[in-house]
Scaffold this motif. Structure first.
Motif, PDB file in Angstrom:
ATOM      1  N   SER A 109     -24.497  15.712  30.316  1.00 15.77           N
ATOM      2  CA  SER A 109     -24.860  14.312  30.181  1.00 15.77           C
ATOM      3  C   SER A 109     -26.335  14.172  29.822  1.00 15.77           C
ATOM      4  O   SER A 109     -26.704  13.371  28.957  1.00 15.77           O
ATOM      5  N   LYS A 110     -27.197  14.944  30.483  1.00 19.39           N
ATOM      6  CA  LYS A 110     -28.635  14.885  30.208  1.00 19.39           C
ATOM      7  C   LYS A 110     -28.935  15.333  28.783  1.00 19.39           C
ATOM      8  O   LYS A 110     -29.685  14.673  28.053  1.00 19.39           O
ATOM      9  N   VAL A 111     -28.333  16.449  28.359  1.00 17.79           N
ATOM     10  CA  VAL A 111     -28.558  16.957  27.005  1.00 17.79           C
ATOM     11  C   VAL A 111     -28.057  15.942  25.978  1.00 17.79           C
ATOM     12  O   VAL A 111     -28.755  15.643  24.996  1.00 17.79           O
ATOM     13  N   ASN A 112     -26.867  15.390  26.190  1.00 21.38           N
ATOM     14  CA  ASN A 112     -26.324  14.395  25.258  1.00 21.38           C
ATOM     15  C   ASN A 112     -27.202  13.149  25.176  1.00 21.38           C
ATOM     16  O   ASN A 112     -27.405  12.592  24.097  1.00 21.38           O
ATOM     17  N   THR A 113     -27.750  12.722  26.306  1.00 14.09           N
ATOM     18  CA  THR A 113     -28.648  11.565  26.318  1.00 14.09           C
ATOM     19  C   THR A 113     -29.914  11.863  25.525  1.00 14.09           C
ATOM     20  O   THR A 113     -30.384  11.016  24.749  1.00 14.09           O
ATOM     21  N   MET A 114     -30.468  13.052  25.711  1.00 19.29           N
ATOM     22  CA  MET A 114     -31.672  13.432  24.958  1.00 19.29           C
ATOM     23  C   MET A 114     -31.385  13.422  23.451  1.00 19.29           C
ATOM     24  O   MET A 114     -32.192  12.935  22.666  1.00 19.29           O
ATOM     25  N   ILE A 115     -30.225  13.940  23.072  1.00 21.89           N
ATOM     26  CA  ILE A 115     -29.856  13.975  21.648  1.00 21.89           C
ATOM     27  C   ILE A 115     -29.679  12.551  21.114  1.00 21.89           C
ATOM     28  O   ILE A 115     -30.141  12.232  20.014  1.00 21.89           O
TER      29      ILE A 115
END
Length: 151
Positions: A109-115
């Motif tokens: 979720s964190k990685v997807n939000t950053m992207i």
């Protein structure tokens, strides 16, 4: 004529990308490998910037040339940061694969939000810290290094 316009466009796009300013951001996950669920696991992200030059000394063999940094170490400390709770790898019953899967879901979720915010995952590096043989305490740390073009 179309070929010339296409060629000029390609050259222009290549140069603008080459001169683009890039910024980086590091997100760190710390996952406890302390038995019985006694550790703490988190995703940590600084919301303040620091200039490494303010905390850097110049040293040389010539003592007259030394420029010692007089900065107080407490000035380096970041007081504003984002902290996301994760589950520990172990609990009283031993290793918890369910906890690992839950942490993966939160990290995804964190990685997807950053992207979604325009960041690109550039590098990932990880390590495990433990005092050695027979030591059941330690941490598993992963650094996610993101980059994007400055606006």
């Amino acid at each position: 004529m179309k070929k010339i316009v296409l060629l000029i466009t390609l050259i222009f796009v290549s140069f603008t990308d080459a001169f683009a300013q890039v910024e980086y951001k590091i997100i760190t996950s710390v996952e406890s490998i302390v038995p019985n669920g006694l550790g703490r696991s988190r995703i940590v992200s600084a919301t303040e910037d620091r200039d490494y030059k303010e905390y850097t000394s110049l040293r040389s063999d010539d003592k007259k040339e030394d420029k010692r940094n007089k900065a107080d170490r407490s000035e380096i400390r970041v007081k504003n940061f984002e902290e996301t709770k994760l589950l520990n790898f172990y609990n009283l019953g031993g290793i918890r694969f369910q906890n690992i899967a839950a942490n993966d879901a939160v990290l995804t979720s964190k990685v997807n939000t950053m992207i979604e915010e325009g960041w690109e995952l550039a590098f990932v590096t990880s390590a495990v810290e433990s005092a050695g043989k027979g030591d059941g305490n330690g941490i598993f740390i992963t650094r996610f290094i993101f980059k994007r073009n400055k606006e």
